[in-house]
Design a protein around this motif. Structure first.
Motif, PDB file in Angstrom:
ATOM      1  N   VAL A 258       0.853  -1.187   0.000  1.00  0.00           N
ATOM      2  CA  VAL A 258       0.000   0.000   0.000  1.00  0.00           C
ATOM      3  C   VAL A 258       0.887   1.234   0.000  1.00  0.00           C
ATOM      4  N   ASP A 259       0.945   1.936  -1.137  1.00  0.00           N
ATOM      5  CA  ASP A 259       1.846   3.083  -1.274  1.00  0.00           C
ATOM      6  C   ASP A 259       1.141   4.416  -1.484  1.00  0.00           C
ATOM      7  N   ARG A 260      -0.102   4.384  -1.978  1.00  0.00           N
ATOM      8  CA  ARG A 260      -0.792   5.637  -2.285  1.00  0.00           C
ATOM      9  C   ARG A 260      -1.725   6.037  -1.141  1.00  0.00           C
ATOM     10  N   PRO A 261      -1.876   7.332  -0.878  1.00  0.00           N
ATOM     11  CA  PRO A 261      -2.799   7.752   0.174  1.00  0.00           C
ATOM     12  C   PRO A 261      -4.210   7.216   0.010  1.00  0.00           C
ATOM     13  N   VAL A 262      -4.740   7.226  -1.211  1.00  0.00           N
ATOM     14  CA  VAL A 262      -6.106   6.752  -1.398  1.00  0.00           C
ATOM     15  C   VAL A 262      -6.225   5.267  -1.061  1.00  0.00           C
ATOM     16  N   ASP A 263      -5.227   4.470  -1.425  1.00  0.00           N
ATOM     17  CA  ASP A 263      -5.256   3.045  -1.091  1.00  0.00           C
ATOM     18  C   ASP A 263      -5.089   2.837   0.417  1.00  0.00           C
ATOM     19  N   THR A 264      -4.322   3.713   1.051  1.00  0.00           N
ATOM     20  CA  THR A 264      -4.172   3.655   2.506  1.00  0.00           C
ATOM     21  C   THR A 264      -5.519   3.815   3.186  1.00  0.00           C
ATOM     22  N   LEU A 265      -6.270   4.829   2.770  1.00  0.00           N
ATOM     23  CA  LEU A 265      -7.562   5.091   3.390  1.00  0.00           C
ATOM     24  C   LEU A 265      -8.571   3.982   3.091  1.00  0.00           C
ATOM     25  N   LEU A 266      -8.522   3.447   1.876  1.00  0.00           N
ATOM     26  CA  LEU A 266      -9.421   2.341   1.549  1.00  0.00           C
ATOM     27  C   LEU A 266      -9.123   1.121   2.416  1.00  0.00           C
ATOM     28  N   ALA A 267      -7.848   0.747   2.508  1.00  0.00           N
ATOM     29  CA  ALA A 267      -7.483  -0.430   3.310  1.00  0.00           C
ATOM     30  C   ALA A 267      -7.808  -0.218   4.777  1.00  0.00           C
TER      31      ALA A 267
END
Length: 290
Positions: A258-267
Protein backbone atom coordinates in the motif's frame (compact mmCIF):
# COMPACT_ATOMS: atom_id res chain seq x y z
CA UNK A 1 -16.47 2.57 8.02
CA UNK A 2 -17.55 0.93 4.76
CA UNK A 3 -15.22 0.85 1.76
CA UNK A 4 -17.58 2.92 -0.42
CA UNK A 5 -17.75 5.62 2.23
CA UNK A 6 -13.97 5.72 2.45
CA UNK A 7 -13.64 5.98 -1.32
CA UNK A 8 -16.21 8.78 -1.48
CA UNK A 9 -14.43 10.88 1.13
CA UNK A 10 -10.82 10.03 0.27
CA UNK A 11 -10.07 13.21 -1.65
CA UNK A 12 -11.48 15.41 1.13
CA UNK A 13 -9.46 13.58 3.74
CA UNK A 14 -6.31 13.90 1.66
CA UNK A 15 -6.85 17.63 1.45
CA UNK A 16 -7.23 17.79 5.20
CA UNK A 17 -4.02 15.79 5.62
CA UNK A 18 -2.00 18.68 4.29
CA UNK A 19 -3.10 20.70 7.33
CA UNK A 20 -2.13 18.04 9.90
CA UNK A 21 1.15 16.77 11.22
CA UNK A 22 1.95 13.05 10.77
CA UNK A 23 1.91 10.78 13.78
CA UNK A 24 5.25 9.65 15.12
CA UNK A 25 5.30 5.93 14.43
CA UNK A 26 3.92 2.48 15.10
CA UNK A 27 3.30 3.10 18.79
CA UNK A 28 1.04 6.07 18.02
CA UNK A 29 -0.81 3.93 15.47
CA UNK A 30 -1.51 1.31 18.11
CA UNK A 31 -2.68 3.89 20.62
CA UNK A 32 -5.15 5.45 18.18
CA UNK A 33 -6.45 2.18 16.74
CA UNK A 34 -5.12 2.97 13.28
CA UNK A 35 -3.39 0.22 11.30
CA UNK A 36 0.29 -0.08 12.12
CA UNK A 37 2.77 0.61 9.33
CA UNK A 38 5.40 -1.90 8.15
CA UNK A 39 8.31 -0.60 6.08
CA UNK A 40 8.49 -3.00 3.12
CA UNK A 41 12.07 -4.20 2.56
CA UNK A 42 12.95 -1.29 4.81
CA UNK A 43 12.05 2.21 3.63
CA UNK A 44 12.51 0.93 0.09
CA UNK A 45 11.23 4.00 -1.76
CA UNK A 46 13.94 6.03 -0.05
CA UNK A 47 16.91 3.63 0.05
CA UNK A 48 17.87 0.41 -1.78
CA UNK A 49 15.56 -2.39 -0.73
CA UNK A 50 16.56 -5.03 1.81
CA UNK A 51 19.82 -3.24 2.63
CA UNK A 52 20.91 -2.01 6.03
CA UNK A 53 20.56 1.52 4.63
CA UNK A 54 16.83 0.92 4.10
CA UNK A 55 16.41 -0.44 7.63
CA UNK A 56 18.20 2.57 9.07
CA UNK A 57 16.14 4.99 6.98
CA UNK A 58 12.95 3.45 8.35
CA UNK A 59 14.39 3.77 11.85
CA UNK A 60 15.24 7.44 11.38
CA UNK A 61 11.69 8.08 10.19
CA UNK A 62 10.38 6.50 13.40
CA UNK A 63 9.02 3.21 12.07
CA UNK A 64 9.15 0.24 14.39
CA UNK A 65 8.28 -2.55 11.95
CA UNK A 66 10.33 -3.54 8.91
CA UNK A 67 9.84 -6.38 6.44
CA UNK A 68 12.57 -8.38 4.74
CA UNK A 69 13.10 -11.37 2.43
CA UNK A 70 15.44 -14.34 2.83
CA UNK A 71 17.18 -16.46 0.17
CA UNK A 72 20.07 -18.97 0.45
CA UNK A 73 23.48 -18.99 -1.24
CA UNK A 74 25.27 -21.88 -2.93
CA UNK A 75 27.26 -22.53 0.25
CA UNK A 76 24.24 -22.39 2.53
CA UNK A 77 24.35 -18.85 3.91
CA UNK A 78 21.08 -16.99 4.40
CA UNK A 79 21.05 -13.59 2.69
CA UNK A 80 18.48 -10.80 2.61
CA UNK A 81 17.27 -10.37 -0.94
CA UNK A 82 13.84 -10.35 -2.58
CA UNK A 83 14.51 -11.97 -5.95
CA UNK A 84 15.74 -15.48 -6.62
CA UNK A 85 18.13 -13.73 -9.02
CA UNK A 86 20.76 -11.08 -8.38
CA UNK A 87 20.55 -9.04 -11.59
CA UNK A 88 17.81 -6.54 -10.72
CA UNK A 89 19.32 -5.13 -7.52
CA UNK A 90 23.07 -5.71 -7.84
CA UNK A 91 25.87 -5.28 -10.38
CA UNK A 92 26.32 -9.04 -10.72
CA UNK A 93 26.21 -8.91 -14.54
CA UNK A 94 29.27 -6.66 -14.57
CA UNK A 95 31.19 -8.48 -11.82
CA UNK A 96 30.39 -11.99 -13.05
CA UNK A 97 29.50 -11.56 -16.76
CA UNK A 98 29.71 -15.25 -17.62
CA UNK A 99 27.47 -16.55 -14.85
CA UNK A 100 23.95 -16.03 -16.25
CA UNK A 101 21.18 -16.42 -15.13
CA UNK A 102 22.77 -15.03 -11.94
CA UNK A 103 20.66 -16.97 -9.44
CA UNK A 104 21.35 -16.49 -5.73
CA UNK A 105 21.68 -20.22 -5.22
CA UNK A 106 24.50 -20.41 -7.79
CA UNK A 107 26.78 -17.96 -5.94
CA UNK A 108 28.68 -18.28 -2.68
CA UNK A 109 28.20 -15.83 0.15
CA UNK A 110 31.70 -14.45 -0.47
CA UNK A 111 30.87 -13.80 -4.13
CA UNK A 112 27.62 -12.05 -3.25
CA UNK A 113 29.45 -9.94 -0.66
CA UNK A 114 31.47 -8.43 -3.53
CA UNK A 115 28.39 -7.05 -5.27
CA UNK A 116 27.12 -3.49 -5.15
CA UNK A 117 23.50 -3.60 -3.99
CA UNK A 118 22.95 0.17 -3.91
CA UNK A 119 24.24 1.75 -7.12
CA UNK A 120 21.18 0.67 -9.13
CA UNK A 121 19.04 2.81 -6.80
CA UNK A 122 21.19 5.93 -6.91
CA UNK A 123 24.81 6.95 -7.09
CA UNK A 124 24.95 8.05 -3.46
CA UNK A 125 24.02 4.53 -2.37
CA UNK A 126 26.86 2.93 -4.33
CA UNK A 127 28.78 0.42 -2.23
CA UNK A 128 25.85 -0.92 -0.22
CA UNK A 129 26.03 -4.69 0.17
CA UNK A 130 23.59 -7.59 0.28
CA UNK A 131 23.41 -8.32 4.01
CA UNK A 132 23.40 -11.79 5.47
CA UNK A 133 20.39 -12.59 7.62
CA UNK A 134 22.67 -12.48 10.67
CA UNK A 135 23.83 -8.96 9.80
CA UNK A 136 20.27 -7.86 9.14
CA UNK A 137 18.98 -9.24 12.44
CA UNK A 138 21.77 -7.48 14.31
CA UNK A 139 20.90 -4.14 12.71
CA UNK A 140 17.17 -4.48 13.35
CA UNK A 141 17.94 -5.38 16.95
CA UNK A 142 20.33 -2.45 17.35
CA UNK A 143 17.60 -0.15 16.13
CA UNK A 144 15.08 -1.80 18.50
CA UNK A 145 12.82 -2.47 15.55
CA UNK A 146 10.41 -5.32 14.96
CA UNK A 147 10.63 -7.75 12.06
CA UNK A 148 8.23 -9.29 9.55
CA UNK A 149 10.51 -11.90 7.98
CA UNK A 150 9.51 -13.55 4.72
CA UNK A 151 10.90 -16.92 3.67
CA UNK A 152 11.18 -16.60 -0.11
CA UNK A 153 11.04 -19.45 -2.62
CA UNK A 154 11.20 -22.25 -0.03
CA UNK A 155 10.90 -24.91 -2.71
CA UNK A 156 14.25 -23.76 -4.12
CA UNK A 157 15.88 -24.18 -0.73
CA UNK A 158 14.96 -27.46 1.02
CA UNK A 159 15.09 -27.11 4.79
CA UNK A 160 15.20 -23.32 4.76
CA UNK A 161 12.44 -22.95 7.36
CA UNK A 162 14.46 -24.88 9.95
CA UNK A 163 17.62 -23.00 8.97
CA UNK A 164 15.93 -19.61 9.38
CA UNK A 165 14.70 -20.62 12.82
CA UNK A 166 18.19 -21.79 13.77
CA UNK A 167 19.62 -18.43 12.73
CA UNK A 168 16.94 -16.59 14.66
CA UNK A 169 17.90 -18.62 17.70
CA UNK A 170 21.64 -18.01 17.30
CA UNK A 171 20.98 -14.29 16.90
CA UNK A 172 18.90 -14.12 20.07
CA UNK A 173 15.54 -13.59 18.39
CA UNK A 174 13.70 -16.51 19.99
CA UNK A 175 13.64 -15.28 23.57
CA UNK A 176 10.45 -13.83 25.01
CA UNK A 177 11.45 -10.21 24.44
CA UNK A 178 12.21 -10.74 20.77
CA UNK A 179 9.24 -12.99 20.05
CA UNK A 180 7.00 -10.02 20.73
CA UNK A 181 8.76 -8.24 17.85
CA UNK A 182 8.82 -11.06 15.28
CA UNK A 183 6.49 -12.56 12.66
CA UNK A 184 7.66 -15.13 10.09
CA UNK A 185 5.66 -15.29 6.86
CA UNK A 186 5.61 -17.00 3.47
CA UNK A 187 3.40 -17.42 0.43
CA UNK A 188 3.93 -21.17 0.90
CA UNK A 189 1.43 -22.37 3.52
CA UNK A 190 3.27 -25.68 4.18
CA UNK A 191 6.38 -23.66 5.07
CA UNK A 192 4.38 -21.55 7.52
CA UNK A 193 2.96 -24.74 9.01
CA UNK A 194 6.50 -26.11 9.39
CA UNK A 195 7.65 -22.97 11.20
CA UNK A 196 4.74 -23.30 13.61
CA UNK A 197 5.42 -26.99 14.19
CA UNK A 198 9.12 -26.46 14.86
CA UNK A 199 8.73 -23.32 16.99
CA UNK A 200 5.13 -22.94 18.19
CA UNK A 201 5.96 -19.74 20.10
CA UNK A 202 6.84 -17.88 16.88
CA UNK A 203 4.03 -15.85 15.36
CA UNK A 204 3.44 -16.67 11.71
CA UNK A 205 1.63 -15.30 8.66
CA UNK A 206 0.40 -16.67 5.36
CA UNK A 207 0.80 -14.30 2.42
CA UNK A 208 -2.06 -14.31 -0.04
CA UNK A 209 -5.83 -14.65 0.07
CA UNK A 210 -6.93 -18.16 1.04
CA UNK A 211 -10.64 -18.73 0.61
CA UNK A 212 -12.97 -18.11 3.53
CA UNK A 213 -13.55 -21.87 3.65
CA UNK A 214 -9.81 -22.41 4.20
CA UNK A 215 -9.40 -19.85 6.96
CA UNK A 216 -10.30 -22.12 9.87
CA UNK A 217 -7.58 -24.58 8.86
CA UNK A 218 -5.05 -21.79 8.41
CA UNK A 219 -5.89 -20.47 11.87
CA UNK A 220 -4.37 -23.64 13.31
CA UNK A 221 -0.85 -22.49 12.38
CA UNK A 222 -1.00 -18.83 11.30
CA UNK A 223 -1.56 -15.67 13.32
CA UNK A 224 -1.97 -13.41 10.29
CA UNK A 225 -3.45 -13.63 6.80
CA UNK A 226 -1.65 -11.05 4.65
CA UNK A 227 -3.31 -10.38 1.27
CA UNK A 228 -2.56 -7.98 -1.54
CA UNK A 229 -4.56 -4.82 -0.84
CA UNK A 230 -6.43 -5.13 -4.15
CA UNK A 231 -7.92 -8.41 -2.91
CA UNK A 232 -9.48 -6.87 0.20
CA UNK A 233 -13.18 -6.65 0.98
CA UNK A 234 -14.93 -5.70 4.20
CA UNK A 235 -16.39 -9.20 4.43
CA UNK A 236 -13.06 -10.94 3.91
CA UNK A 237 -11.28 -8.90 6.57
CA UNK A 238 -14.13 -9.55 9.00
CA UNK A 239 -14.05 -13.29 8.25
CA UNK A 240 -10.33 -13.46 9.02
CA UNK A 241 -10.60 -11.43 12.21
CA UNK A 242 -13.53 -13.53 13.48
CA UNK A 243 -11.17 -16.48 14.00
CA UNK A 244 -8.53 -17.02 16.66
CA UNK A 245 -5.04 -18.11 15.76
CA UNK A 246 -2.70 -20.60 17.43
CA UNK A 247 -1.83 -18.14 20.21
CA UNK A 248 -5.44 -17.53 21.16
CA UNK A 249 -5.72 -14.05 19.68
CA UNK A 250 -7.90 -12.94 16.75
CA UNK A 251 -6.26 -13.43 13.38
CA UNK A 252 -4.83 -10.23 11.94
CA UNK A 253 -4.81 -8.88 8.40
CA UNK A 254 -1.72 -7.10 7.10
CA UNK A 255 -2.23 -5.77 3.56
CA UNK A 256 0.48 -5.21 0.93
CA UNK A 257 1.83 -3.22 -0.87
CA UNK A 258 0.00 0.00 0.00
CA UNK A 259 1.85 3.08 -1.27
CA UNK A 260 -0.79 5.64 -2.28
CA UNK A 261 -2.80 7.75 0.17
CA UNK A 262 -6.11 6.75 -1.40
CA UNK A 263 -5.26 3.05 -1.09
CA UNK A 264 -4.17 3.66 2.51
CA UNK A 265 -7.56 5.09 3.39
CA UNK A 266 -9.42 2.34 1.55
CA UNK A 267 -7.48 -0.43 3.31
CA UNK A 268 -7.86 1.27 6.67
CA UNK A 269 -11.58 1.47 5.99
CA UNK A 270 -11.71 -2.28 5.53
CA UNK A 271 -10.43 -2.61 9.11
CA UNK A 272 -6.99 -4.13 8.46
CA UNK A 273 -4.51 -4.38 11.31
CA UNK A 274 -1.42 -3.23 9.45
CA UNK A 275 -0.20 -1.93 6.11
CA UNK A 276 2.99 -3.03 4.36
CA UNK A 277 4.40 -0.19 2.29
CA UNK A 278 7.43 1.00 0.35
CA UNK A 279 6.47 4.55 1.38
CA UNK A 280 5.89 4.44 5.13
CA UNK A 281 6.11 8.22 5.46
CA UNK A 282 3.35 8.73 2.87
CA UNK A 283 1.13 6.08 4.45
CA UNK A 284 1.63 7.45 7.95
CA UNK A 285 0.63 10.91 6.84
CA UNK A 286 -2.51 9.58 5.13
CA UNK A 287 -3.46 7.66 8.28
CA UNK A 288 -3.17 10.79 10.38
CA UNK A 289 -6.63 11.86 9.14
CA UNK A 290 -8.24 8.44 9.56
Amino acid sequence: MHARAVAATASALLGLAALLLPVSGARADQETGRPSVVAHRGASALAPENTLLAVDRAHRLGFTWVENDVQRTKDGVLVVLHDAGLARTTDVERVFPGRAPWRVRDFTAAEIARLDAGGWFGSRFRGARVPTLRQYLARVDRNRQSLLLEIKNPRLYPGIARQVLNELGRSGWLDRRHLERLVVQSFDAPTVRTVHRLRPAVRTAVLGSPSVAQLREYARFADQINPQHLKLTVGYVAAVQSLRGPHGRPLEVCAWTVDRPVDTLLAAGYGVDCLITNRPDVVRRALSVF
